[in-house]
Every structure is written in structure tokens, then in C-alpha cells.
Design a protein around this motif. Structure first.
Motif, PDB file in Angstrom:
ATOM      1  N   GLU A   1       0.817  -1.209   0.000  1.00 20.44           N
ATOM      2  CA  GLU A   1       0.000   0.000   0.000  1.00 20.44           C
ATOM      3  C   GLU A   1       0.852   1.259   0.000  1.00 20.44           C
ATOM      4  O   GLU A   1       0.446   2.280  -0.539  1.00 20.44           O
ATOM      5  CB  GLU A   1      -0.958  -0.021   1.190  1.00 20.44           C
TER       6      GLU A   1
ATOM      7  N   LYS B   1       3.443   1.996  -1.755  1.00 19.77           N
ATOM      8  CA  LYS B   1       3.799   2.442  -3.109  1.00 19.77           C
ATOM      9  C   LYS B   1       2.661   3.247  -3.734  1.00 19.77           C
ATOM     10  O   LYS B   1       2.878   4.002  -4.667  1.00 19.77           O
ATOM     11  CB  LYS B   1       4.222   1.271  -3.998  1.00 19.77           C
ATOM     12  N   TYR B   2       1.453   3.106  -3.194  1.00 22.41           N
ATOM     13  CA  TYR B   2       0.315   3.872  -3.685  1.00 22.41           C
ATOM     14  C   TYR B   2       0.200   5.239  -3.001  1.00 22.41           C
ATOM     15  O   TYR B   2      -0.802   5.926  -3.142  1.00 22.41           O
ATOM     16  CB  TYR B   2      -0.971   3.067  -3.525  1.00 22.41           C
TER      17      TYR B   2
ATOM     18  N   ARG C   1      -3.330  10.978  -2.551  1.00 20.01           N
ATOM     19  CA  ARG C   1      -2.022  10.661  -1.964  1.00 20.01           C
ATOM     20  C   ARG C   1      -1.491  11.819  -1.121  1.00 20.01           C
ATOM     21  O   ARG C   1      -0.870  11.592  -0.085  1.00 20.01           O
ATOM     22  CB  ARG C   1      -1.015  10.314  -3.058  1.00 20.01           C
TER      23      ARG C   1
ATOM     24  N   PRO D   1      -3.995   6.021   0.062  1.00 15.76           N
ATOM     25  CA  PRO D   1      -3.444   5.246  -1.048  1.00 15.76           C
ATOM     26  C   PRO D   1      -4.386   5.238  -2.247  1.00 15.76           C
ATOM     27  O   PRO D   1      -5.593   5.022  -2.101  1.00 15.76           O
ATOM     28  CB  PRO D   1      -3.295   3.840  -0.467  1.00 15.76           C
TER      29      PRO D   1
ATOM     30  N   GLY E   1      -4.407   4.382  -6.759  1.00 14.98           N
ATOM     31  CA  GLY E   1      -3.720   3.875  -7.938  1.00 14.98           C
ATOM     32  C   GLY E   1      -4.556   4.082  -9.184  1.00 14.98           C
ATOM     33  O   GLY E   1      -5.528   4.835  -9.179  1.00 14.98           O
TER      34      GLY E   1
ATOM     35  N   SER F   1       0.515   1.597  -9.488  1.00 16.08           N
ATOM     36  CA  SER F   1       0.892   2.760  -8.673  1.00 16.08           C
ATOM     37  C   SER F   1       1.226   3.992  -9.503  1.00 16.08           C
ATOM     38  O   SER F   1       1.409   5.068  -8.951  1.00 16.08           O
ATOM     39  CB  SER F   1       2.067   2.400  -7.763  1.00 16.08           C
ATOM     40  N   ASP F   2       1.286   3.851 -10.832  1.00 11.62           N
ATOM     41  CA  ASP F   2       1.569   4.994 -11.695  1.00 11.62           C
ATOM     42  C   ASP F   2       0.941   4.743 -13.064  1.00 11.62           C
ATOM     43  O   ASP F   2       0.561   3.611 -13.393  1.00 11.62           O
ATOM     44  CB  ASP F   2       3.079   5.215 -11.832  1.00 11.62           C
TER      45      ASP F   2
END
Length: 192
Positions: free
Chosen positions: A5, A7-8, A89, A94, A96, A167-168
Motif C-alpha cells: 500500500e 507504493k500507492y 495521496r 493510497p 492507484g 501505482s503509476d
């Protein structure tokens, strides 16, 4: 929160939430929100309703990242999803990006549609929200119980809902945006 989570919550080139224009909007939305869930809904409604989809208004402006969507006041679904992720964010929520492959209206292949994934900590679950922007025959809503996305999948036309969580923004989409002089020339006819 686990490592997956986290990374989000990271800032990326396209989800540039430390940009001053994003921070100003985050502060404005916080002041209007009574809770984290209310903030998520307010951020969603802002991106869906206040930022027109570039195709809908026939704008040629190419917004390539979240801050540019706010500055230009327009974006396509790819970058509108970056803006919603940035707004979330920046407030520790979080978020995505998820994708669908949709049949083009001119019967010439498919297009990639982007929407958001959001972790609702209150309910300990991920949901998907589609802030593309509503218009005739396109209607998405904020819902934590059932998905109310802009486009129902028509499998008979080869459409695919990936139900994924990235995540991106996909690198191929980033490159298409970077190389486009007008948003009206943007197309992505490939499967993710």
C-alpha cells in the motif's frame, strides 16, 4: 499499512502531488471535508465535475501530469486519474490507476481508459472510482458498495476490464502524452 500500500502513496512524475497548485487544491478540499471518506468523495467529485474531459470540449491541450490538469483545467481520463490520485495521496490516502480496453466508436480498434483505485481505510478495502466526467450515455458515481463506472464492459466487442491496480500511469501512455502536440491525435490501440 503494508509495504504494498505504501507504493500507492509515492509521488511520481505524473502524480506530482507536492506541486503548489495541487497542495492548494488539497487544502481547499480539506476545509470542505468532514472526514477522510468525505474528502475522498469531494476530491472525486471535483475531478469528475470541475475538470472537463479534453475530448468532450474538443480541447487540443495536452495535460501530461496531475498539476497540468489543474493548471490547464482539462485532461483526458489518463491524466484525470493522475490528478485524483495526487489529491488523495497528498492527503495520505493510497490511490492507484486501473484500466479498461474499450471499443472505439468508429469501429477502429480499442482505446485505453483509465480510472482510479482507492484504499478506504475505514472499511479496509480497495474500491474503484471513475472520474472521467459524465455526459450523455456516460454516468459514473461515487460508491463504496458497488462500482458505478463510466463504461460497462461490452465483451461482445472485445472490451476488457483489467480490474488491475497500478501505482503509476503506464509508461506507454506517458510516452504517448509526451510525444503528442494535440490531445486530439492521442490514441492507444494496444492491450495492457
Amino acid at each position: 499499512m503494508n509495504d504494498i500500500e505504501k507504493k500507492y502513496l509515492e509521488e511520481t512524475e505524473t502524480i506530482d502531488y507536492s506541486h503548489p497548485v495541487i497542495q492548494d487544491k488539497v487544502n481547499e478540499l480539506k476545509q470542505k471535508s468532514l472526514s477522510q471518506l468525505h474528502y475522498i468523495e469531494n476530491a472525486y467529485r471535483f475531478v469528475r465535475d470541475e475538470i472537463p474531459h479534453s475530448w468532450d470540449i474538443r480541447s487540443e491541450i495536452v495535460s501530461r501530469k496531475a498539476s497540468e490538469v489543474l493548471i490547464n483545467e482539462t485532461g483526458i481520463c489518463w491524466t484525470k486519474s493522475c490528478l485524483l490520485a495526487a489529491l488523495l495521496r497528498a492527503n495520505g490516502i493510497p490511490a492507484g490507476i486501473s484500466y479498461q480496453s474499450l471499443a472505439r466508436t468508429d469501429d477502429e480498434g480499442h482505446i485505453i481508459h483509465a480510472l482510479n483505485t482507492v484504499f478506504i481505510s475505514e472499511f479496509h478495502k480497495w474500491i474503484r472510482l471513475d472520474a472521467r466526467g459524465n455526459k450523455e450515455n456516460v454516468h459514473a458515481e461515487f460508491s463504496i458498495d458497488e462500482e458505478k463506472l463510466a463504461y460497462p464492459i461490452r465483451s461482445q466487442l472485445g472490451e476488457v476490464d483489467y480490474k488491475d491496480n497500478h501505482s503509476d500511469l503506464d509508461e506507454r501512455l506517458i510516452m504517448i502524452l509526451k510525444n503528442s502536440k494535440s490531445i486530439l491525435e492521442v490514441t492507444a490501440d494496444f492491450m495492457l
